[in-house]
Design a protein around this motif. Structure first.
Motif, PDB file in Angstrom:
ATOM      1  N   ARG A  82       0.819  -1.207   0.000  1.00  0.00           N
ATOM      2  CA  ARG A  82       0.000   0.000   0.000  1.00  0.00           C
ATOM      3  C   ARG A  82       0.861   1.269   0.000  1.00  0.00           C
ATOM      4  O   ARG A  82       0.463   2.290  -0.556  1.00  0.00           O
ATOM      5  N   GLY A  89       0.957   4.147  -2.894  1.00  0.00           N
ATOM      6  CA  GLY A  89       0.683   5.537  -2.556  1.00  0.00           C
ATOM      7  C   GLY A  89      -0.563   5.703  -1.712  1.00  0.00           C
ATOM      8  O   GLY A  89      -1.073   6.805  -1.558  1.00  0.00           O
ATOM      9  N   LEU A  90      -1.075   4.589  -1.161  1.00  0.00           N
ATOM     10  CA  LEU A  90      -2.295   4.662  -0.349  1.00  0.00           C
ATOM     11  C   LEU A  90      -2.002   4.897   1.127  1.00  0.00           C
ATOM     12  O   LEU A  90      -2.903   5.179   1.904  1.00  0.00           O
ATOM     13  N   PRO A 136      -1.104   8.056  -4.962  1.00  0.00           N
ATOM     14  CA  PRO A 136      -1.311   7.082  -6.034  1.00  0.00           C
ATOM     15  C   PRO A 136      -1.030   7.691  -7.403  1.00  0.00           C
ATOM     16  O   PRO A 136      -0.990   8.910  -7.560  1.00  0.00           O
ATOM     17  N   GLY A 137      -0.837   6.850  -8.380  1.00  0.00           N
ATOM     18  CA  GLY A 137      -0.606   7.334  -9.734  1.00  0.00           C
ATOM     19  C   GLY A 137      -0.857   6.227 -10.730  1.00  0.00           C
ATOM     20  O   GLY A 137      -0.824   5.046 -10.383  1.00  0.00           O
ATOM     21  N   THR A 138      -1.110   6.617 -11.962  1.00  0.00           N
ATOM     22  CA  THR A 138      -1.451   5.603 -12.965  1.00  0.00           C
ATOM     23  C   THR A 138      -0.217   4.846 -13.461  1.00  0.00           C
ATOM     24  O   THR A 138      -0.342   3.971 -14.312  1.00  0.00           O
ATOM     25  N   VAL A 188      -3.093  -1.565  -9.404  1.00  0.00           N
ATOM     26  CA  VAL A 188      -3.280  -2.304  -8.158  1.00  0.00           C
ATOM     27  C   VAL A 188      -4.402  -3.328  -8.313  1.00  0.00           C
ATOM     28  O   VAL A 188      -5.480  -3.008  -8.817  1.00  0.00           O
ATOM     29  N   PHE A 224      -6.495  -5.914  -5.778  1.00  0.00           N
ATOM     30  CA  PHE A 224      -6.709  -6.229  -4.368  1.00  0.00           C
ATOM     31  C   PHE A 224      -7.164  -7.678  -4.220  1.00  0.00           C
ATOM     32  O   PHE A 224      -7.478  -8.345  -5.201  1.00  0.00           O
ATOM     33  N   ARG A 251     -13.123  -5.911  -6.232  1.00  0.00           N
ATOM     34  CA  ARG A 251     -13.437  -4.475  -6.140  1.00  0.00           C
ATOM     35  C   ARG A 251     -13.867  -3.862  -7.465  1.00  0.00           C
ATOM     36  O   ARG A 251     -13.519  -2.718  -7.793  1.00  0.00           O
ATOM     37  N   LEU A 252     -14.611  -4.623  -8.246  1.00  0.00           N
ATOM     38  CA  LEU A 252     -15.173  -4.041  -9.465  1.00  0.00           C
ATOM     39  C   LEU A 252     -16.364  -3.186  -9.057  1.00  0.00           C
ATOM     40  O   LEU A 252     -17.013  -3.457  -8.045  1.00  0.00           O
ATOM     41  N   ALA A 305     -12.367   0.033 -18.472  1.00  0.00           N
ATOM     42  CA  ALA A 305     -12.061   1.354 -19.027  1.00  0.00           C
ATOM     43  C   ALA A 305     -12.057   2.443 -17.953  1.00  0.00           C
ATOM     44  O   ALA A 305     -11.705   3.586 -18.234  1.00  0.00           O
ATOM     45  N   PHE A 306     -12.433   2.087 -16.721  1.00  0.00           N
ATOM     46  CA  PHE A 306     -12.619   3.086 -15.655  1.00  0.00           C
ATOM     47  C   PHE A 306     -11.405   3.986 -15.467  1.00  0.00           C
ATOM     48  O   PHE A 306     -11.515   5.189 -15.328  1.00  0.00           O
ATOM     49  N   GLY A 307     -10.227   3.354 -15.449  1.00  0.00           N
ATOM     50  CA  GLY A 307      -9.032   4.120 -15.102  1.00  0.00           C
ATOM     51  C   GLY A 307      -8.296   4.735 -16.272  1.00  0.00           C
ATOM     52  O   GLY A 307      -7.206   5.276 -16.093  1.00  0.00           O
ATOM     53  N   ARG A 342      -8.292  -4.246 -15.519  1.00  0.00           N
ATOM     54  CA  ARG A 342      -8.484  -2.843 -15.150  1.00  0.00           C
ATOM     55  C   ARG A 342      -7.180  -2.228 -14.652  1.00  0.00           C
ATOM     56  O   ARG A 342      -6.869  -1.075 -14.944  1.00  0.00           O
ATOM     57  N   ALA A 343      -6.401  -3.042 -13.916  1.00  0.00           N
ATOM     58  CA  ALA A 343      -5.160  -2.522 -13.343  1.00  0.00           C
ATOM     59  C   ALA A 343      -4.081  -2.298 -14.397  1.00  0.00           C
ATOM     60  O   ALA A 343      -3.201  -1.464 -14.217  1.00  0.00           O
TER      61      ALA A 343
END
Lengths: 260, 247
Positions: free
Chosen positions: A57, A61-62, A80-82, A86, A88, A92-93, A104-106, A150-151
């Motif tokens: 974590r 950056g959390l 945090p940064g792209t 991450v 988990f 956590r969708l 496509a969220f991020g 997604r990650a």
């Protein structure tokens, strides 16, 4: 594969982290040093409560309020940064988004290239045909694959995974190991994965980092020099597993002396 | 076919009612037959009087509902997102919530007069609380793990609220809106019974004063129809946000 000649992507030195509970200071990590090279697959193993997830974590950056330095591409990690993806333990969708929308969220930008990247990653994790499905319609393994897609859709420098397969059944888990190998070969991402499964660590990692309990610090590091695909029953595999098991067994034995 | 099953019992009851009224078991000045109620309704509609009554009632509900939802959304979102704001404002709102809504009526009449604004305010007050409470608790009970995903993707505060907090709180928000709308219809009856020269509530009152039960029953049925249609509209609008819950 040998990553000793590639450049350092992540450099952690003198890392200390405390938690505060009821006015008491609980040391979580103590003088932790770790260098990770570009393209390496690192597995961090340790018992529960050893601070391995906290370490992840911090890299993500959390977590703040630590001392020591965490340098990503020679720049201190500030939030945090792209450049880091991450995954988990739980998928956590977002339940209100489809698989495709979740992946496509991020996206940092939306254009034809990024939407192609989404489709590529859906294919890469084997979810073609499930683009329009909602998370509750997926099995645990499929949901975790969507979470991995997604990650990595922004092609991060490092993929951080916190016990990603801990909640999956044994068969799905072994299947996921193959998927991760495949993804890693295609994406050439650096991977840091936290796990309590020694077998998983020896199977996947270039280096296994063994952490000790309270306060968490690095006890030992093992370079796994077995070419892929690895055979879980080969003599050298079993030997690595035995040695890493030994690290924990010694620790457990001493603490058990008190109970007896 | 299954949807029609629900109509069987009401249809039988209406049939019995019709029969008993026809044979004179129910006196006409007490409970007129369904066909008489229908004829009265058609008669009222023919004089365009009925449409005016329905129109003004819908206008009052719509205006009160819009104001109530708008104010409740702002307060609910702030109370849900900011602990500081919640500590500051929530105890007061919880205390006000416990005042029986009818208790406001004399005060609103005194402050705002007998015209539209006192009625609309009363309806807005009724709509406010369920929307406020549901939105606040929807945001407060958000899964912190999903917020963390938003942070991992480096979303800033406003983007986080728009893309994670609001969609996650949407089911609770829609529940609040439905409850609020139901209360809105309840309050409009109260407001119109107390003092109005138009509206379905006035029509009911008029029916009572002039001893015409058919008009009272016609008004009750019209209230039910209006309430049901407006609820269906909210459900339809909300289903766009909740489609992920369907199988």
């Amino acid at each position: 594969m040998n990553y000793q000649n590639t450049s350092t992507v992540l450099s952690i030195s003198g890392l200390n982290k405390d938690f505060y509970s009821q006015k008491k200071i609980v040391p979580v990590l103590r003088s932790l040093n770790l260098e990770i090279r570009r393209g390496e697959f690192i597995c961090i193993v340790g018992g529960s409560g050893c601070g391995k997830s906290t370490l992840l974590r911090i890299i993500a950056g959390l977590e703040n309020n630590y001392t020591g330095s965490v340098l990503l591409d020679e720049h201190p990690v500030q939030g945090p940064g792209t450049d880091r993806g991450v995954v988990f333990q739980e998928h956590r969708l977002f339940p209100w988004l489809t698989v495709k929308e979740n992946i496509a969220f991020g996206l940092t930008e939306r254009n034809s290239e990024s939407s192609r990247s989404v489709m590529e990653h859906i294919k890469l994790v084997g979810l073609s045909g499930f683009e329009q499905a909602y998370p509750h319609q997926l099995s645990g393994g499929m949901a975790q694959r969507a979470s991995i897609a997604r990650a990595i859709v922004n092609r991060p420098e490092i993929l951080l995974m916190d016990e990603p397969f801990g909640a999956l059944d044994a068969f799905t888990k072994i299947q996921m190991h193959e998927e991760v190998q495949h993804i890693r070969a295609v994406e050439e991402t650096t991977v840091i994965m936290v796990t309590h499964d020694i077998d998983e660590a020896v199977y996947l990692a270039d280096r296994v980092v063994v952490m000790s309990n309270r306060p968490g610090t690095i006890r030992n590091t093992y370079r796994i020099d077995i070419p892929h695909p690895r055979d879980r029953h080969s003599a050298e595999f079993v030997e690595y597993r035995k040695r890493i098991f030994g690290e924990f067994f010694a620790q457990v034995k001493t603490s058990q002396d008190y109970i007896i | 076919m299954n949807a029609l099953v629900g109509f069987i019992v009401p249809a039988i009851l209406v049939g019995i009612w019709e029969l008993l009224s026809r044979v004179g078991y129910f006196p006409p000045n007490w409970l007129p037959a369904p066909t008489v109620v229908l004829a009265t309704t058609i008669d009222l509609a023919r004089h365009e009087e009925l449409l005016q009554h329905i129109g003004i009632t819908i206008y009052r509900v719509a205006a009160g509902f819009a104001i109530g939802v708008a104010v409740a959304t702002v307060f609910g979102a702030l109370s849900g997102c900011s602990q500081w704001f919640r500590k500051l404002i929530d105890p007061l709102l919880q205390a006000l919530r416990n005042i029986p809504s009818m208790a406001w009526v004399p005060l609103f009449l005194l402050w705002l007069g007998i015209q539209e604004s006192s009625k609309i305010t009363l309806i807005a007050v009724g709509v406010f609380f369920p929307v406020y409470l549901n939105l606040m608790s929807g945001i407060m009970h958000l899964d912190i793990k999903l917020i963390e995903v938003g942070r991992v993707f480096n979303l800033k505060k406003i983007a986080l609220v728009r893309r994670v907090v609001l969609p996650a709180a949407m089911p609770a928000f829609i529940t609040g809106i439905r409850t609020g709308l139901g209360l809105g219809w309840m309050f409009v009856v109260a407001a119109e019974l107390m003092g109005a020269s138009k509206g379905l509530g006035f029509l009911m009152n008029d029916g009572q004063m002039t001893g015409r039960p058919a008009i009272i029953i016609a008004s009750i049925v019209l209230f039910a129809i209006c309430g049901k249609i407006s609820d269906m509209f909210v459900v339809y609008a909300g289903s766009r946000f909740l489609r992920y819950k369907e199988n």
